[in-house]
Each structure stands twice: as structure tokens, then as C-alpha cells.
Design a protein around this motif. Structure first.
Motif: not given
Length: 592
Positions: A1-25
Motif C-alpha cells: 500500500m502507498a499514499i497515491m493521488k488518484g491521477g497517479e494511480l490511473i497513470a501507473q495502472y495504464l503503465v502497468q497494463e502496457k498501454v502505450p498511448y492516451i489520446f486526449g485534450i
């Protein structure tokens, strides 16, 4: 367990799942997660197109080529609302991406803050998305994110793929909690249910009694990557294969047993074989109105007189339009492999002689070629549609990824294009969204950076999304847009001519009241954005322009002036109630 911001958790999870791109504005509602994405930018690249709908179409096309999902990101309110079209497109065609939308802070729910939808429920944007996604999640605390992220990822890719919405109040991006990354999702493991032994045996029994069988394949066959198995089955049993648009390429389009598309603007051999078959084995497609001649008996199909084996991973599609003789819930690749493995035990099937049927089908193929082929060499200005399709078939390499937009040009490619490889012909078929091909080709290029990616789009569709040139130049995407320039919303204008005695209104592009045809100079437009641009008005210039565009490996627009008065020959029919359906231009309906 670690203290994480919600944005950090989402970003880290996408990295963990080897998602290479996020398309957004960007927007005020997602700056928190943008800051988290900054820390992982070497592992998860943010691609920022100039419109949110474009981000969704790019993610959709990426999945269709790669069969791996990426994510999209939008801010609160209008930006997220722009995702409705691209999510609906992906859902209709069984394509997946993680659509992350932002919402107002939880502390302000139901107080009508800036960009909240609150009329019926607080922060009610998830209700907007529900009809156009496979599932909508709305975690309102950081500690709710791990479960929502894992479930969202799993939901996208299990069973029939589809987009999933994760709607996040923007305080959740910045708030902290004692959390850990969720376990990896299913996105790296294919779930492939097979048919029961009884269903395999029943299929083989029906095959043993059939003398005029056909196979009809759709996007389910492409998604399961079943092309080699289907080709092997067709060759071993000598069964002709009909394809829906999103099934094209699963069996090479120039294969002797490949009959092409069926329906109003399908190929004549496909319609003739479909309506005369005694058994249809349908693999991962759903008999929509355009591929079934609006379900009029004898035009494309002859159910229930013809026996039907309908195989799909989605049980809702079995029997939706035609009651099957045998309905099977299974992954297409697994099912076809089961049949192939069972064939050595069934000498009665292997011994069935389909040669007379195949010879009859080949006769229809020769007849169709004799009818259509002369126009492929016509040298006219503006260019004949057949000449454009035929030239591109000769010039573009076999590994090209072709992205098509909605419009009359799509009908011509449905009828005549031969896709040589699977996952290489991208269509907005179910929802027919203008802009899909214009934008999606960039997602295809990111999915396959070593392959040429070409979009054929209408002049109307291209002017809906010309900002794609900015994105292609910014990110050095060497895509080629071929603009099918007929100075009109051509497909709808043709309906006015065919059904309303030529009472054209609102479909042709004119300059004021002068009657002079008008479009911008698309090539100059491209050059103004930093891309290459060519205008083609003579047939002898088309091949040269396409070859040069591929050689330059830069974003490029080729503006091709196409004859608007030549229309695809219909070989089936299509009805828009209450307007009556028309008889085929070529071929006749048949009732046994």
C-alpha cells in the motif's frame, strides 16, 4: 500500500497494463491527471489531437489494427460530450478503448457548478454515456479507483469487445488515499470459449448434407484472428466465402473462393451465392440491413428455406434477424479449429463433392468481371470511381492499412476492393460515422508505424475534421488522405436522384446562388498546415501522386476529382421505409 493521488494511480495502472498511448485534450477538469502523466511520459505517451471525437476514433482504429486497447482523456462537459460519437462508433463495431472523462468535484455535486449535468441526477454525465459504451463506471473516491480500473479493463476485452467509460470527478485526480495498484487485467490474455461437442457434431452433420454451402464472415472473425483457420476450412471443403466489411482481409480478397461483400452494393457473385445456398455458416457477423438487402427474401439470403449455422461470441446476436437452424456461442477461431480437428473423423464430409457448386460460383465471378471490368480502364476527367479503386489496388502495397470514411466512396470500395490482409480495412460500418476514417487513420499509423496507412474519405467528411492535418504534422505521422472530391454529399444526393426524382436540395456544394461548384483547395490547405498536397484531375496523374506521397513519408492530402454522376451498380436492394425498395441493377432475386 502507498499514499497515491488518484491521477497517479490511473497513470501507473495504464503503465502497468502496457498501454502505450492516451489520446486526449486538456481542460480545467483534467489538469490533475495531466500532471501525473508528465511523470510517466516516457512510458505512456499523451497524443493530443485537436478534437475529442478524433481522439476516440484514433483509439478505436488502434484497437482494430493491434487488438490491444489504449485510453482517451477528456475534461468536464463539452469535451467529454464530444466522445459520444466515437464511443457509439466503437460500440457498434465491437472495438475497445478506455474512455476516461472528467466530472465536477464531488463537493459541488448538485449545486450546478460550471459544466455539471444535474437536471435528473447529480454529475449525471455517466447517463449520457451509457447507451454508447459497454459499461460506465463513476468512482467518486480514490480508494474506489483500483476496482473500477480493473473492472473497466476486463470489461473492454472479454466477450464482445467494446469501449468502457470511466467518469471521474476531478478532485479525485488530486486527492490521496492509501491504495495499491490493482492486479493485471485480462487485456493480455485472450478468453476463447469453444462450442460443445454436440454443437460441433451438429455442424458437421449439416455440412455433410449440404451441396451448396457458403461461409459468411464478419468482424468477429477478424477480432479472433481466425483468418488462417477460415481459409484452411474453405480450401479443404471448397466452400465459397462471403465477407462483411469488417471481415474483409480475413481471407485474402483475391483468393479464388473469396466472393466479397454482399447486399445492395455488394458483388454480384456474393449475392447470387447467398440467395442460392442451401447452408450458410455465419462466423461473427449479424445480418444488418445493408448486408441482407433489408431482409427481403431472395435478394441476398433465402432464410428460412436456407439452413443457417450462426456462430458468435455475443449471444444477443444469435437469432436477432434470422432464426438459426443451429446457434452457437463461441470464439470464431476456436470454433473453426474445432471443425478442422474433427474433419479427419468424418469421411462423409470430406468426400462431399462441392465442385459443381464452385464451378457455378466461378461462372458468376466471370460474368461479373465481364460486366464491370471495362470501366476500370476508362480515362476520363473527372475520374471514374472504378478507375480510382482499380488504380489504388494496383499502386498500394499489400500491407497497406486502408481507413474508409462514410460516404459514396465507401460503396465503391465495398464492391471492388480486395483486402489482402486481416485488420487492414477499417470501416465505420454499424454507426457509419463521418470522421472515423479521417481521424482513425492516425490511430492505425500509431498501431502499425512500419506500414503505409491511407484514408479514402469524402470531401464532405474531410471538411468535418480538417484539423487532423495539424495532428499528423505535430506528431510526424506519414498518413495519406485521398479526398474523393465529387462536390457533394454524394451518397445522399444519389438517394434524392433515385427516390425523389432528382429534387436535389442541401446535398451539392455550390458557391452562393451562382450554381458554380465549390470546395476549398484541399491540397493548398494541406500545404498550409505543413503537409504535402496534390490535386488530381486527370487519370494519368493519380498513380504518380500516390506513389510520391508514399515515398515522401510525410502527411499528405491528395485531392482527387471524381465523377459524381457514376453510381455503383446495385446487385441486391436496400429499403428505407416507407420508401419502396428497388430491384437490382444487375442480377435478379431468386426464390426456390
Amino acid at each position: 500500500m502507498a499514499i497515491m493521488k488518484g491521477g497517479e494511480l490511473i497513470a501507473q495502472y495504464l503503465v502497468q497494463e502496457k498501454v502505450p498511448y492516451i489520446f486526449g485534450i486538456c481542460g480545467h477538469g483534467n489538469v490533475g491527471i495531466l500532471d501525473a502523466l508528465y511523470d510517466v511520459k516516457d512510458q505512456l505517451q499523451l497524443i493530443s489531437p485537436r478534437h475529442e471525437q478524433c481522439a476516440g476514433h484514433m483509439a478505436d482504429a488502434y484497437f482494430r489494427v493491434k487488438h490491444k486497447p489504449v485510453a482517451t482523456l477528456t475534461s468536464t462537459g463539452p469535451g467529454s460530450a464530444n466522445m459520444v460519437m466515437s464511443c457509439a462508433t466503437a460500440l457498434s463495431d465491437s472495438s475497445a478503448f478506455l474512455c476516461i472523462t472528467s466530472n465536477v468535484p464531488t463537493s459541488q455535486h448538485n449545486r450546478a457548478p460550471f459544466q455539471e449535468l444535474y437536471k435528473h441526477n447529480q454529475a449525471d454525465f455517466a447517463q449520457v454515456m451509457r447507451p454508447v459504451v459497454k459499461r460506465a463506471f463513476q468512482p467518486s473516491r480514490v480508494d474506489m479507483l483500483p476496482l473500477a480500473l480493473r473492472q473497466a479493463m476486463d470489461t473492454m476485452v472479454t466477450g464482445r469487445p467494446g469501449p468502457v467509460n470511466l467518469d471521474i470527478p476531478y478532485n479525485v485526480y488530486q486527492e490521496e488515499a492509501d491504495v495499491e495498484l490493482p492486479a493485471s487485467s485480462h487485456i493480455h490474455r485472450m478468453h476463447r470459449p469453444g462450442a460443445s461437442d454436440l454443437d460441433v457434431a451438429a455442424t458437421l452433420d449439416l455440412l455433410a448434407s449440404a451441396r451448396q454451402p457458403v461461409i459468411f464472415i464478419g468482424h468477429g472473425a477478424t477480432l479472433s484472428e481466425a483468418g488462417p483457420e477460415i481459409t484452411e476450412l474453405a480450401e479443404r471443403l471448397q466452400i465459397p466465402v462471403i465477407t462483411s466489411p469488417n471481415g474483409m482481409g480475413a481471407i485474402p480478397g483475391d483468393h479464388p473462393l473469396a466472393l466479397g461483400f454482399i447486399g445492395r452494393n455488394g458483388a454480384y457473385p456474393a449475392n447470387e451465392a447467398g440467395r442460392r445456398a442451401d447452408l450458410v455458416i455465419t462466423l461473427g457477423t449479424r445480418f444488418d440491413d445493408r448486408s441482407s438487402s433489408s431482409w427481403h427474401e431472395g435478394y441476398s439470403w433465402n432464410f428460412p428455406k436456407t439452413k443457417l449455422i450462426h456462430v458468435d461470441i455475443d449471444p444477443q446476436e444469435l437469432g436477432r434477424n434470422y432464426a438459426p437452424t443451429l446457434g452457437i456461442i463461441a470464439d470464431i477461431q476456436v470454433f473453426v479449429r474445432q471443425l478442422l480437428n474433427a474433419l479427419p473423423e468424418r469421411a462423409d464430409i470430406v468426400a462431399v463433392n462441392h465442385a459443381p457448386w464452385v464451378a457455378q460460383v466461378q461462372g458468376w465471378q466471370r460474368q461479373w468481371e465481364t460486366f464491370v471490368r471495362p470501366h476500370f480502364e476508362d480515362s476520363t476527367s473527372p475520374l471514374r470511381p472504378e478507375f480510382v479503386v482499380g488504380t489504388l489496388q494496383k499502386i498500394l502495397p499489400d500491407d497497406v492499412i486502408l481507413a474508409l470514411d462514410s460516404g459514396v466512396h465507401h460503396n465503391w470500395f465495398m464492391q471492388f476492393w480486395q483486402a489482402k490482409r486481416p485488420q487492414s480495412m477499417l470501416n465505420s460500418w454499424g454507426y457509419s460515422s463521418m470522421g472515423f476514417g479521417v481521424c482513425g487513420v492516425m490511430g492505425a499509423q500509431l498501431a502499425a508505424p512500419d506500414r503505409p496507412c491511407v484514408a479514402v474519405v469524402g470531401d464532405g467528411g474531410f471538411t468535418m475534421a480538417p484539423y487532423v492535418l495539424c495532428t499528423a504534422v505535430e506528431y510526424n505521422l506519414p498518413v495519406v488522405w485521398i479526398v474523393w472530391n465529387n462536390f457533394a454529399w454524394g451518397a445522399i444526393r444519389d438517394l434524392q436522384y433515385g427516390l425523389f426524382n432528382g429534387r436535389e436540395i442541401g446535398t451539392a456544394f455550390y458557391k452562393g446562388q451562382s450554381g458554380e461548384r465549390y470546395n476549398p483547395d484541399f491540397a493548398a490547405w494541406a500545404r498550409a498546415c505543413g503537409a504535402d498536397g496534390y490535386t488530381v484531375t486527370r487519370p494519368q496523374d493519380l498513380a504518380m501522386a500516390v506513389e510520391q506521397a508514399l515515398k515522401n513519408k510525410k502527411p499528405c492530402v491528395i485531392d482527387v476529382h471524381v465523377d459524381a454522376d457514376v453510381r455503383p451498380p446495385s446487385t441486391g436492394t436496400w429499403q428505407l421505409p416507407p420508401t419502396p425498395y428497388k430491384e437490382p441493377v444487375y442480377g435478379q432475386p431468386w426464390k426456390p
